[in-house]
Design a protein around this motif. Structure first.
Motif: not given
Lengths: 744, 361
Positions: A545-546, A551-552, A584-589, A476-479
Motif C-alpha cells: 500500500f503506497w 515515498r512511504t 487486519a483485513n484492510q489498509v486504507l490511506w 504489483f503497485a505503482w507509487e
C-alpha cells in the motif's frame, strides 16, 4: 329505419320462424364450429415519425432504407390484394393507398397528394405484437441520420394523439430556484482535517481526523435518530471527490447526503441495490442490484437531475455461454462498468467487444461497439481517454495488450505476448505508465513464470519495456504520482518468506564531465530506463500500500492465515517500522497520506464466525505511530472521504521551499489547540470527579445511618473502630546457613 | 514485581476471594478442591476436601471462621475454616452456582441451576454460629423459585445479601438483576443493566457500590441505594470479573475470549490481561499480562497492596504492586483556589505503561 318498416320486418321473421318450426334447435352445436378470432387490436402496428421529408424522386430510395431497417426487427405482415378482406380496416386502407391492387407488405409511407413530398412518417405492421414492441424499444430515438432521430409510437397511441385538439401552449412555470447545499464546505475546515465514515452495528458516523489526536465526530445521524430511524442499515460510499455521501437502502435505492450537517441531496429508486459506482467528476452514478433476472439490474443516473438515463441487464448479450450460464450461477462476475476520467464515456466489456456509451445521451459511441476479439479485461486510463485491454491467445493470434484512444479509436500501441496464462493491468495514478503483470507458462505448461511489461504512455510511440522476473510475482503497485513501483515476489508462490523489490522508471546516471570544461566533477543525467532501486528480503507480507503522497509504503500481511504484520517503509530514507494489527483485513490511506487506517471488519449480514472477533480499527501516522484505536462488536466499513488534489506540483514545490515559515505557524496553532483540549478535558474530569464524590458522600452518609443496626448483627463488634485492631510486630529469625572457617 | 504463582489447582479457576482482613485467599476451581492460601507469601494453608464436582463459588464469613462452598455436585457445604472440616452438607435440586453469607454470618443463601424438572431457585439456610451444628435444619428456611420466562429457563449467576440483610441481590444470565425479600421471598425489583449474561457482580467493602461484569464486553458501576447507573467500562472481550479497589479509585477488570474459542486464536492476542481502569474517568491506564487463558476470577486485597487473578489456564497469580503503582495519584490535579489554573503538561506522560511492564513467564 322507420318503426313501421321494422314492425313489418319482425312480422316476416315471425312467419318464417313459424314455417321452419321444428327444424331449428336451441341446443348448442356439437362440436362447436371454430371461427378464427378476430384481431381487433392494433398492437402489431407502429407509427414511425420524424423521418426525413423527401421529394417524390427519392421516395423509393427512402422507402427501401426504412423498410430494410424495420424488417431487421421482425417479419412484416403482408397481405395479398385478394385476401385483403381478412386484414384489419386500417391496414387495408393503408394497403389500398399503398398499392392500387390492394396488396400490403406491412409498410406504408404516406406522401402529400399535391407535390409528392413524403409526410415524414411511416406505418409499419409486424407479424407479431412482440416484434412491434421490440421495434419501439429498439428504434425509438434511433439516429436515422444527422438531423433525424426516429420517434416510434404504437399505433393506438398515435391514433389517440391525432384526436387531441391543439391547445395553446403555455410555458410551464419554472420551479423556483432552490439553492443546493454547498458540498465543498468540509474542505474549508480551518485545521485541514480529513474525514472518514464508519459503519458499525446500527451506527453510521462521520469523523474528523487531524492526524495527531483522537478522531472527533462530525455527524453521527443524530437527526435520523431523533426521527427514530438508523441513518443507514447497509453500506455507505463516498463519491470520488468527496462531495456526496451515499447510503444504500437495499430494498429502496440510494440516498445521497452532503453539505454541512449532511443534508439529504437526492434519492434514487433502485430496488435491491447493492453497489454504486460514481463517475470521477461526480456527474453520474451507476447502481446495480446484482440480479441476473432483472433486465434493469444496472441503472445509470444523472446525479444533479436525479433522472435515470438508461438501464442495462447485469450481463451484456451473449456474454455468458448459454449452456454454462445456469450452472455458473454467480460464478462469473458481471463485467463492471467503467467511467472515463472526464465522465464522457461509460464502457463495459461484452463478448469480443467493448461497448462505449456517450454521456449524457447514453448512446453507443458512433453507434457501434469497439471490436476487441477475445477481450478479457480492460481499464480506462485515470487521466486520459485511453483504454487498455488485453486478450489471451485466440484463434492462432497471440495474446496482446492494446491501447486505444477515444473517441478516435486509434490504436496507440499493441504489444503481442506469447505463452500467456494470465495478465493483470495496473495504471499508475497519473496515467503516465501502465504496468502489465504477465504470467507465462513454459511450453510444457507445467511451470509458470512472470514478467512485467511497462508502457510509457505519455512518450511518443509508447515505448514498452520488459522486465523479466524469474520469481512468481504476487503483487504489483505503482507509487501514486511517482515513477516508482514495488513488487512482491518469491521463488515459490506459496512460500511464507517473500521479497519486495522497488524499481524506478527512470535511472540517474552520473557522467564524467568532458575534460575540456572547468570544474571536472560529475554531471547527472536522467534516463528513461527501468532501474532496480532496492530489494528487501525475507519479508512476510502479501499486499503493498503506497501512501497517496508517495515515498512511504506499507507492506502488510492481511487475510486469514496472516498475522496482520504492518511494515511502514520509507523508500527514500530506508527506515523501517514494524507494527501489528492482528487479523487486519484492510489498509486504507487517507487522501493526504498523513494517516493510515487498518481495520478488522465483517460483511454485513454476518459471515463466518472468524470474522466476528476483534472488530475495530486502528489509526496510525505514516511513520507507524498509533494514533487511535476503536473496537466494535460488529464493524462493517471504514471509508476515508476522498478529495481532489487541488495543488499543482509547482505549488507544492513552493510550499516545500517555505516549509520553515509554515511549520512555525502550524506548531503554534497545534500547541494552542492541544492546550485548550487539555484544559477542557481536565475540566470535564474534574466535574465528573466532583459528581462522583457527591454520590460517594451520599452513600457514605446512608451507610453511617445503619451503623447501629450493623453492629447489632455482628454482635456488637464495630469494624470501623480502630480500637478493635491491634498491630503486633513479630520478628522471626531464621538461620539460613552457617559456615565455619578456620582462622589462622 | 514478579507475581507469586499459586500452584495447586489442576483445572480452571472459578473463583478467588480474599477474606475480610485480607490475610487469606480462598480459591476454587473445577478440580473439586477449594484451597486457602496465605496472601502474604502464597503458602497453601490447606484444602477443603469433600466435593465431587466443580466448585463454582465460595464465601468466607466476616470473621474468617466458616466457609460455604457451592458445587456442581448439587450440594453446598459449610466448612470450618481453621480445621478444614466439613460441618454440614446441604443438598440441592441442581448444581449450586453461588453462595453468600448474610451480614452477621448466621444465615446464608445459595442459588442453584435448573436440573431436570426442577427450576432454578434461591435457598436460604439458617446456621446460627452459636448453635450446635447438629441442630441445623437439612432443608432451607426459604425457597424462591425462578419460573421459566417464555418457556426458557433462567439461570442465576450470582447472589449477594445487601446491607443489613434487607434484600437478596441476584444476577441472571439474561442480563437482569432482581432483588428479593429474604423473609417473604417476594420480588422487590428487577432491572436490566446488560443485554447479555452477567458473569459476576462484586460490591465494594461498604456495599454501597457494585460492579457487574458481562459477556457484552462491558462492566458497569451502580450505586446500591438508588440502583443508579454511574459508569461503564468498555473492553473488547467478554468481561468475567471486575473488582473495585478499596484504596484507590481504580477498577480491575479481567476476562478474555470465551473459553470455547480460545484454541482458535494465538495466546498473544487473546487479550487475557488484567486491565486497570480509572473508576471515575472510565479510562484504561494499564494492563498486566501473564495468563494464557481468559481470566475467570479477580480479587484485590482490601489493603490494596496486592491482587490475585485466576484463569481458565488453571493458574492463580498473586501480584504485589510496585511502588510506582502504590504512589500513583489521580491523573487530574486537584483544583487550586482560584479555580481556572494551568495544567501541567507533562503530568500524564508515560502513565500508560505504568503497569504493563509486569513481566510474563
Amino acid at each position: 329505419m322507420s318503426p313501421n318498416s321494422s314492425s313489418s320486418a319482425a312480422d316476416d321473421l315471425a312467419d318464417e320462424a313459424a314455417s321452419l318450426d321444428g327444424y331449428f334447435s336451441d341446443a348448442p352445436l356439437e362440436p362447436r364450429p371454430r371461427y378464427p378470432p378476430i384481431d381487433e387490436s392494433f398492437d402489431r402496428c407502429v407509427v414511425i415519425s420524424n423521418l426525413p421529408k423527401v421529394p417524390e424522386a427519392k421516395y423509393d430510395k427512402l422507402a427501401k432504407v426504412v423498410q430494410k431497417l424495420v424488417s431487421r426487427i421482425g417479419n412484416l405482415a403482408s397481405y395479398d390484394g385478394g385476401g385483403g378482406a381478412s386484414s384489419s380496416s386500417s391496414s387495408s386502407d393503408a394497403a389500398a393507398a399503398a398499392d392500387p391492387d390492394g396488396s400490403f407488405a406491412g409498410f406504408f409511407m404516406p406522401k402529400s397528394a399535391d407535390d409528392g413530398v413524403t409526410a415524414g412518417c411511416a406505418f409499419v405492421e409486424y407479424e407479431s405484437a412482440g416484434d412491434a414492441r421490440k421495434a419501439i424499444e429498439v428504434l425509438e430515438g434511433y439516429k436515422f441520420d444527422k438531423n433525424h432521430s426516429l420517434r416510434v409510437t404504437p399505433h393506438e397511441r398515435a391514433s389517440y394523439l391525432s384526436t387531441v385538439t391543439e391547445g395553446e401552449f403555455r410555458m410551464p412555470e419554472p420551479e423556483p430556484f432552490k439553492e443546493r447545499p454547498n458540498t465543498m464546505t468540509w474542505l474549508e475546515d480551518s485545521c485541514q482535517r480529513d474525514q472518514f465514515a464508519i459503519r458499525q452495528g446500527k451506527e453510521t458516523a462521520v469523523y474528523w481526523s487531524d492526524g495527531r489526536s483522537e478522531p472527533v465526530v462530525d455527524y453521527d445521524g443524530a437527526r435520523e435518530k431523533k426521527a427514530g430511524v438508523n441513518w443507514c442499515d447497509y453500506y455507505v460510499q463516498w463519491s470520488p471527490k468527496g462531495s456526496y455521501f451515499a447510503t444504500l437502502v437495499p430494498n429502496k435505492g440510494v440516498i445521497l447526503w452532503g453539505g454541512k450537517g449532511f443534508e439529504k441531496l437526492g434519492r434514487f429508486a433502485a430496488p435491491g441495490v447493492n453497489f454504486v459506482v460514481f463517475s470521477p467528476q461526480e456527474n453520474y452514478m451507476v447502481t446495480s442490484n446484482n440480479n441476473r433476472k432483472d433486465p434493469h439490474a444496472i441503472k445509470v443516473w444523472s446525479i444533479q437531475s436525479g433522472t435515470c438515463l438508461r438501464t442495462f441487464p447485469l450481463y451484456p448479450k451473449d456474454f455468458l455461454d448459454p449452456n454454462e450460464s445456469e450452472a455458473l450461477e454467480g460464478g462469473v462476475p458481471p463485467p463492471p462498468f467503467q467511467w472515463s476520467h472526464d465522465d464522457k464515456y461509460l464502457a463495459r466489456m461484452g463478448k469480443d467487444l467493448i461497448s462505449i456509451f456517450e454521456t449524457p445521451s447514453m448512446k453507443l459511441l458512433d453507434q457501434r461497439s469497439l471490436a476487441a476479439d477475445g477481450i478479457h479485461e480492460f481499464q480506462f486510463s485515470p487521466k486520459a481517454n485511453v483504454i487498455a485491454y488485453w486478450a489471451p491467445e485466440h484463434k492462432n493470434q497471440p495474446a496482446h495488450v492494446d491501447l486505444i484512444e477515444l473517441p478516435s479509436r486509434k490504436q496507440l500501441r499493441q504489444k503481442n505476448l506469447f505463452n500467456v496464462t494470465k495478465c493483470s493491468m495496473v495504471w499508475q495514478e497519473s496515467g503516465e505508465y501502465l504496468g502489465v503483470k504477465v504470467t507465462r507458462h513454459t511450453k510444457s505448461k507445467k511451470t509458470l513464470y512472470n514478467n512485467l511489461e511497462l508502457f510509457r504512455v505519455n512518450e511518443p510511440g509508447v515505448p514498452v519495456e520488459m522486465l523479466d522476473v524469474k520469481d512468481a510475482v504476487m503483487s504489483f503497485a505503482w507509487e501514486p504520482q511517482g515513477s516508482r513501483f514495488a513488487i512482491i515476489h518469491a521463488e515459490n508462490p506459496s512460500s511464507t518468506k517473500v521479497n519486495v523489490t522497488f524499481y524506478d522508471m527512470y535511472k540517474t546516471i552520473e557522467l564524467e564531465k568532458k575534460k575540456g570544461k572547468k570544474g571536472g566533477g560529475k554531471e547527472r543525467q536522467i534516463v528513461a530506463e527501468v532501474n532496480l532501486v532496492e530489494t528487501l528480503e525475507g519479508k512476510q507480507c502479501n499486499c503493498i500500500f503506497w501512501s497517496p503522497a508517495g515515498r512511504t509504503v506499507i507492506l502488510a500481511a492481511l487475510g486469514d492465515s496472516a498475522s496482520g504484520t504492518l511494515e511502514f517503509y520509507d523508500v527514500d530514507s530506508k527506515t523501517l517500522v514494524i507494527k501489528e494489527h492482528y487479523r487486519a483485513n484492510q489498509v486504507l490511506w487517507d487522501p493526504s497520506g498523513r494517516t493510515v487506517a487498518t481495520t478488522v471488519s465483517q460483511p454485513i449480514g454476518g459471515g463466518h464466525f472468524k470474522f466476528a472477533m476483534d472488530n475495530g480499527y486502528v489509526l496510525w501516522t505514516f511513520q507507524g505511530k498509533q494514533l487511535a484505536q476503536a473496537s466494535f462488536e460488529a464493524f462493517y466499513q471504514f471509508a476515508w472521504r476522498p478529495r481532489e488534489r487541488l495543488t499543482s506540483k509547482e505549488e507544492i514545490a513552493i510550499i516545500a521551499k517555505n516549509i520553515k515559515k509554515y511549520e512555525k505557524q502550524f506548531n503554534a496553532f497545534d500547541e494552542a489547540k492541544k492546550r485548550k483540549l487539555r484544559l477542557q478535558e481536565t475540566k470535564g474530569k474534574r466535574k465528573s470527579r466532583a459528581e462522583f464524590r457527591a454520590v460517594m458522600a451520599r452513600l457514605g452518609e446512608w451507610r453511617a445511618r445503619q451503623k447501629q443496626e450493623r453492629m447489632e448483627l455482628l454482635g456488637g463488634y464495630d469494624s470501623e473502630d480502630e480500637e478493635n485492631f491491634t498491630t503486633k510486630e513479630i520478628t522471626i529469625e531464621t538461620v539460613l546457613n552457617t559456615k565455619e572457617d578456620l582462622v589462622y | 514485581m514478579r507475581p507469586i504463582l499459586l500452584k495447586g489447582h489442576e483445572r480452571s479457576i472459578t473463583v478467588v476471594k480474599f477474606n475480610f482482613d485480607g490475610d487469606l485467599l480462598f480459591t476454587a476451581s473445577k478440580d473439586h478442591v477449594p484451597s486457602v492460601w496465605r496472601s502474604e507469601n502464597g503458602e497453601r494453608l490447606g484444602t477443603f476436601n469433600g466435593h465431587k464436582g466443580t466448585v463454582w463459588d465460595l464465601d468466607c464469613c466476616r470473621f474468617s471462621r466458616r466457609l460455604i462452598t457451592a458445587s456442581a455436585d448439587a450440594s453446598a457445604k459449610l466448612w470450618d475454616c481453621e480445621t478444614g472440616e466439613c460441618i454440614k452438607t446441604f443438598t440441592h435440586s441442581g448444581p449450586v452456582r453461588g453462595a453468600a453469607w448474610a451480614d452477621g454470618s448466621n444465615m446464608f443463601a445459595t442459588i442453584s441451576d435448573p436440573f431436570v424438572e426442577h427450576n432454578a431457585r434461591i435457598s436460604v439456610y439458617d446456621v446460627p454460629e452459636n448453635d450446635d451444628p447438629s441442630t441445623y435444619a437439612d432443608g432451607p428456611r426459604l425457597e424462591i423459585e425462578f419460573p421459566k420466562i417464555d418457556g426458557k429457563r433462567v439461570n442465576a449467576t450470582n447472589i449477594v445479601w445487601l446491607n443489613l440483610n434487607e434484600a437478596l441481590f441476584v444476577t441472571f444470565d439474561n442480563g437482569s438483576i432482581r432483588l428479593y425479600d429474604p423473609v417473604t421471598g417476594e420480588e422487590l425489583d428487577e432491572f436490566f443493566p446488560h443485554e447479555k449474561k452477567i458473569n459476576r457482580v462484586r460490591f465494594n467493602r461498604n456495599k454501597t457500590l457494585f460492579i457487574t461484569s458481562s459477556a457484552d464486553f462491558t462492566a458497569k458501576l451502580y450505586d446500591v441505594v438508588d440502583l443508579l447507573h454511574l459508569k461503564t467500562y468498555k473492553t473488547d472481550r467478554p468481561v468475567n470479573d471486575a473488582v473495585i479497589s478499596e484504596t484507590k479509585d481504580h477498577i480491575l477488570l479481567g476476562g478474555g475470549q470465551e473459553a470455547m474459542s480460545v484454541t482458535t486464536t494465538s495466546g498473544k492476542v487473546g487479550k487475557f490481561e488484567t486491565r486497570f481502569f480509572h473508576l471515575v474517568y472510565e479510562e484504561e491506564f494499564g494492563t498486566v499480562k501473564g495468563h494464557f487463558g481468559p481470566i475467570n476470577a479477580l480479587d484485590i486485597n482490601p489493603n490494596g497492596r496486592c491482587y490475585a487473578s485466576g484463569a481458565e489456564d488453571g493458574y492463580i497469580r498473586l501480584h504485589y504492586f510496585d511502588k510506582s503503582y502504590l504512589d500513583m495519584k489521580d491523573p487530574v490535579p486537584e483544583e487550586t483556589v482560584d479555580g481556572e489554573d494551568d495544567v501541567d503538561d507533562d503530568d500524564e506522560e508515560g502513565k500508560d505503561d505504568e503497569e504493563s511492564d509486569d513481566e510474563s513467564d
